[in-house]
Design a protein around this motif. Structure first.
Motif, PDB file in Angstrom:
ATOM      1  N   ASN A 115      45.115  75.740-115.901  1.00 51.09           N
ATOM      2  CA  ASN A 115      43.684  75.100-116.579  1.00 51.09           C
ATOM      3  C   ASN A 115      44.873  75.185-118.487  1.00 51.09           C
ATOM      4  OD1 ASN A 115      41.685  74.979-116.238  1.00 51.09           O
ATOM      5  ND2 ASN A 115      41.796  77.071-115.956  1.00 51.09           N
ATOM      6  N   THR A 116      45.646  75.834-118.111  1.00 55.47           N
ATOM      7  CA  THR A 116      47.150  75.826-119.003  1.00 55.47           C
ATOM      8  C   THR A 116      47.889  74.626-119.047  1.00 55.47           C
ATOM      9  OG1 THR A 116      48.931  76.697-118.263  1.00 55.47           O
ATOM     10  CG2 THR A 116      47.206  78.298-119.035  1.00 55.47           C
ATOM     11  N   LYS A 117      48.705  74.398-120.188  1.00 57.14           N
ATOM     12  CA  LYS A 117      50.175  73.295-120.479  1.00 57.14           C
ATOM     13  C   LYS A 117      50.835  73.410-119.142  1.00 57.14           C
ATOM     14  CE  LYS A 117      50.076  73.143-124.348  1.00 57.14           C
ATOM     15  NZ  LYS A 117      50.590  73.194-126.185  1.00 57.14           N
ATOM     16  N   LEU A 118      51.822  74.303-118.688  1.00 51.35           N
ATOM     17  CA  LEU A 118      52.818  74.536-117.693  1.00 51.35           C
ATOM     18  C   LEU A 118      51.800  75.068-116.115  1.00 51.35           C
ATOM     19  CD1 LEU A 118      54.240  77.611-119.571  1.00 51.35           C
ATOM     20  CD2 LEU A 118      54.888  75.002-119.577  1.00 51.35           C
ATOM     21  N   SER A 168      43.838  81.287-111.094  1.00 54.35           N
ATOM     22  CA  SER A 168      42.610  80.975-111.649  1.00 54.35           C
ATOM     23  C   SER A 168      43.371  80.377-113.561  1.00 54.35           C
ATOM     24  CB  SER A 168      41.685  81.277-111.515  1.00 54.35           C
ATOM     25  OG  SER A 168      41.467  82.216-112.459  1.00 54.35           O
ATOM     26  N   MET A 169      43.481  81.584-114.198  1.00 55.35           N
ATOM     27  CA  MET A 169      44.392  80.519-114.914  1.00 55.35           C
ATOM     28  C   MET A 169      45.673  80.355-115.645  1.00 55.35           C
ATOM     29  SD  MET A 169      43.823  84.397-116.415  1.00 55.35           S
ATOM     30  CE  MET A 169      45.482  84.855-117.897  1.00 55.35           C
ATOM     31  N   THR A 228      36.509  84.483-118.136  1.00 49.79           N
ATOM     32  CA  THR A 228      38.551  83.786-118.009  1.00 49.79           C
ATOM     33  C   THR A 228      37.412  82.325-117.811  1.00 49.79           C
ATOM     34  OG1 THR A 228      38.665  83.512-115.521  1.00 49.79           O
ATOM     35  CG2 THR A 228      40.029  84.708-117.138  1.00 49.79           C
ATOM     36  N   ILE A 229      35.926  82.147-117.772  1.00 54.20           N
ATOM     37  CA  ILE A 229      34.992  80.534-117.161  1.00 54.20           C
ATOM     38  C   ILE A 229      34.211  80.412-118.437  1.00 54.20           C
ATOM     39  CG2 ILE A 229      32.998  79.294-116.339  1.00 54.20           C
ATOM     40  CD1 ILE A 229      34.346  82.137-113.614  1.00 54.20           C
ATOM     41  N   PHE A 232      45.555  85.181-111.478  1.00 58.04           N
ATOM     42  CA  PHE A 232      46.830  84.519-112.406  1.00 58.04           C
ATOM     43  C   PHE A 232      46.165  83.054-112.294  1.00 58.04           C
ATOM     44  CE2 PHE A 232      47.942  88.769-113.758  1.00 58.04           C
ATOM     45  CZ  PHE A 232      47.321  88.887-114.739  1.00 58.04           C
ATOM     46  N   LEU A 239      53.369  78.159-114.674  1.00 59.49           N
ATOM     47  CA  LEU A 239      52.826  79.594-114.978  1.00 59.49           C
ATOM     48  C   LEU A 239      52.714  80.378-114.447  1.00 59.49           C
ATOM     49  CD1 LEU A 239      52.542  81.189-118.386  1.00 59.49           C
ATOM     50  CD2 LEU A 239      50.276  79.768-118.079  1.00 59.49           C
TER      51      LEU A 239
END
Lengths: 223, 42, 221
Positions: free
Chosen positions: A156-159, A152-153, A220-221, A150, A163
């Motif tokens: 890459n998000t805006k949060l 690693s995910m 996820t990559i 999580f 997150l």
């Protein structure tokens, strides 16, 4: 794959050892947590020994989140993650290396936090030291497997780091319940057999999620 | 008669509140779907 | 007009069920009027599990086939599932207060539903935090699948927690064995709320499709 994992873990731990910023903040956080939790209860109503298992595992989880957040954040500067992905290391190897580094991180925090717990909460460590190490290892493996994926995910998000707790904490629920309950069982002097269902739960969680997260990471990559 | 059935518990208020809130949630969600879609088209 | 068929059918079915539940179904003797909450609560719980199960299946299929429609389906089902879970979580305590004597108890099923809600709210937040379509689809598919793996673990841990701790006997949820008329109402409610799920899902899926078209047009400009 295992060799890739080892190289990546060594790289992360070297960065951590040279900068020491992450580990120091996690250590101070863990110690502060232990102290603050003590004052959150009425010591005349609840014995500190009854609080100890819950406090230990809550502090364990939250200081773990601090380390997990950094795991992929350090790869963000100058897009270091692209270099990592372009390297001949396999995707699963990268994931396992990251998770291994996080495992060491969590373990180091615990090596300091548990003596502090013994000191502050009058925790009778001698009786249960060896089974407690086993519980810690089982809990840490599950925590790092899910948390690394999580993390690693989330980067890459805006949060970004906001997150991670929202995604990871529901997954930590079985770990925290299982670890805290088995610790409490051991602590109250009950026969070890009574802690077994919880240990089996932790073991099953580790098996499913280490495998699941390692398989899920390549998805996820960016292809 | 020495035996008589227990009076039925008087808890209709919970039933009314539950139906009121539960059904409004469905209604509001339905309306929100409708509104979001018409907003998308403008 | 074809697009409205399912919505209208669902609205009529739900309205019919609710009217039957309120006016034409007798009160249960032991639990009183509060028992009627079941006609709202139980179907919502069933639909929530159905919706999240379909999220996991659509997510796994997405990672295999990489079809955007599967991603939109998972997105829609998750959101509708959260709506139904919210109804479960609100109607459950409202039934529990008069019957169990307390709004909240850490009953295994109740706790599991709460964590389901947290997982899929997290799923929606994750989707909202990513702009890139492909990345959003892959990340949420991973979460959708892992979430389904997590559910048995949470259930097992809260169940062990409950059984290892003796609980007062009054807190045990009683399995309702209902007489005919009430059973018919309950079965009708299961059918009509499942229909409502299908209608919401269809509407939400269309919305997602139209949004993607609008976004693609905006990107092309």
């Amino acid at each position: 794959m295992m060799r890739d994992a080892w190289v990546i873990a060594k790289k992360d731990l070297t960065i951590e050892f040279r900068t020491r910023s992450g580990i120091l903040s996690a250590l101070v956080f863990a110690l502060l947590g232990l102290v603050i939790f003590y004052y959150a209860w009425d010591p005349t109503a609840v014995a500190s020994i009854d609080l100890a298992p819950g406090v230990l595992w809550v502090v364990f989880t939250f200081s773990g989140l601090l380390g997990l957040n950094r795991s992929f954040a350090i790869e963000q500067s100058e897009r270091a993650i692209d270099g990592l992905l372009a390297s001949p290391a396999s995707r699963s190897g990268i994931f396992l290396g990251k998770a291994l580094a996080n495992l060491v991180f969590v373990a180091v925090v615990q090596i300091v936090a548990i003596p502090a717990l013994v000191l502050f909460y009058n925790f009778p460590i001698a009786r249960i030291a060896i089974p407690l190490m086993g519980i810690l290892l089982l809990a840490a493996i599950g925590l790092c497997a899910v948390g690394t994926l999580f993390s690693s995910m989330a980067v890459n998000t805006k949060l970004a780091e906001l997150l991670l707790p929202m995604l990871a904490l529901p997954f930590f629920v079985p770990i925290v319940i299982g670890a805290a309950q088995s610790t409490a069982k051991l602590l109250s002097g009950r026969p070890a057999i009574e802690a077994m269902p919880w240990l089996k739960l932790l073991l099953a969680f580790d098996l499913v999620f280490v495998l699941g997260c390692t398989l899920a990471y390549p998805f996820t990559i960016e292809e | 008669m020495w035996w008589r059935p227990l009076p039925m518990p008087d808890n209709a208020i919970y039933y009314h509140v539950a139906y009121g809130i539960g059904l409004s949630i469905y209604l509001l969600y339905g309306i929100s779907l409708f509104v979001r879609r018409s907003r998308l088209r403008t | 007009m074809k697009t409205w068929v399912l919505s209208i059918a669902a609205a009529l079915a739900v309205a019919g069920t609710v009217i039957r539940a309120i006016f034409f179904t007798p009160f249960e003797v032991v639990q009183g009027p509060a028992q009627k909450i079941f006609y709202l609560h139980a179907p919502a719980a069933w639909v929530a599990f159905l919706a999240f199960g379909l999220v996991a299946i659509a997510s796994a299929l997405y990672l295999w086939l990489r079809d955007e429609r599967l991603d939109r389906f998972a997105e829609s089902s998750a959101e509708v599932g959260v709506v139904f879970t919210t109804v479960v979580l609100i109607t459950g305590p409202l039934w529990g207060k008069p019957i169990w004597g307390t709004y909240w108890t850490w009953d295994a099923r109740l706790t599991l539903t709460l964590f389901l809600w947290f997982i899929y709210v997290g799923y929606i937040v994750l989707r909202g935090a990513i702009d890139d379509h492909s990345m959003r689809a892959r990340y949420s598919a991973v979460l959708g699948i892992l979430g389904a793996f997590l559910i048995p673990f949470i259930h097992l841990s809260v169940y062990l927690f409950r059984t290892l701790h003796p609980m007062p006997i009054v807190l045990k949820p009683s399995a309702p064995s209902l007489p005919g008329e009430m059973l018919t109402t309950l079965l009708m409610s299961f059918l009509s709320f499942t229909l409502l799920y299908a209608a919401f899902l269809q509407a939400r899926y269309r919305l997602a499709g139209e949004r993607d078209v609008v976004e693609a047009a905006a990107d092309a400009r």
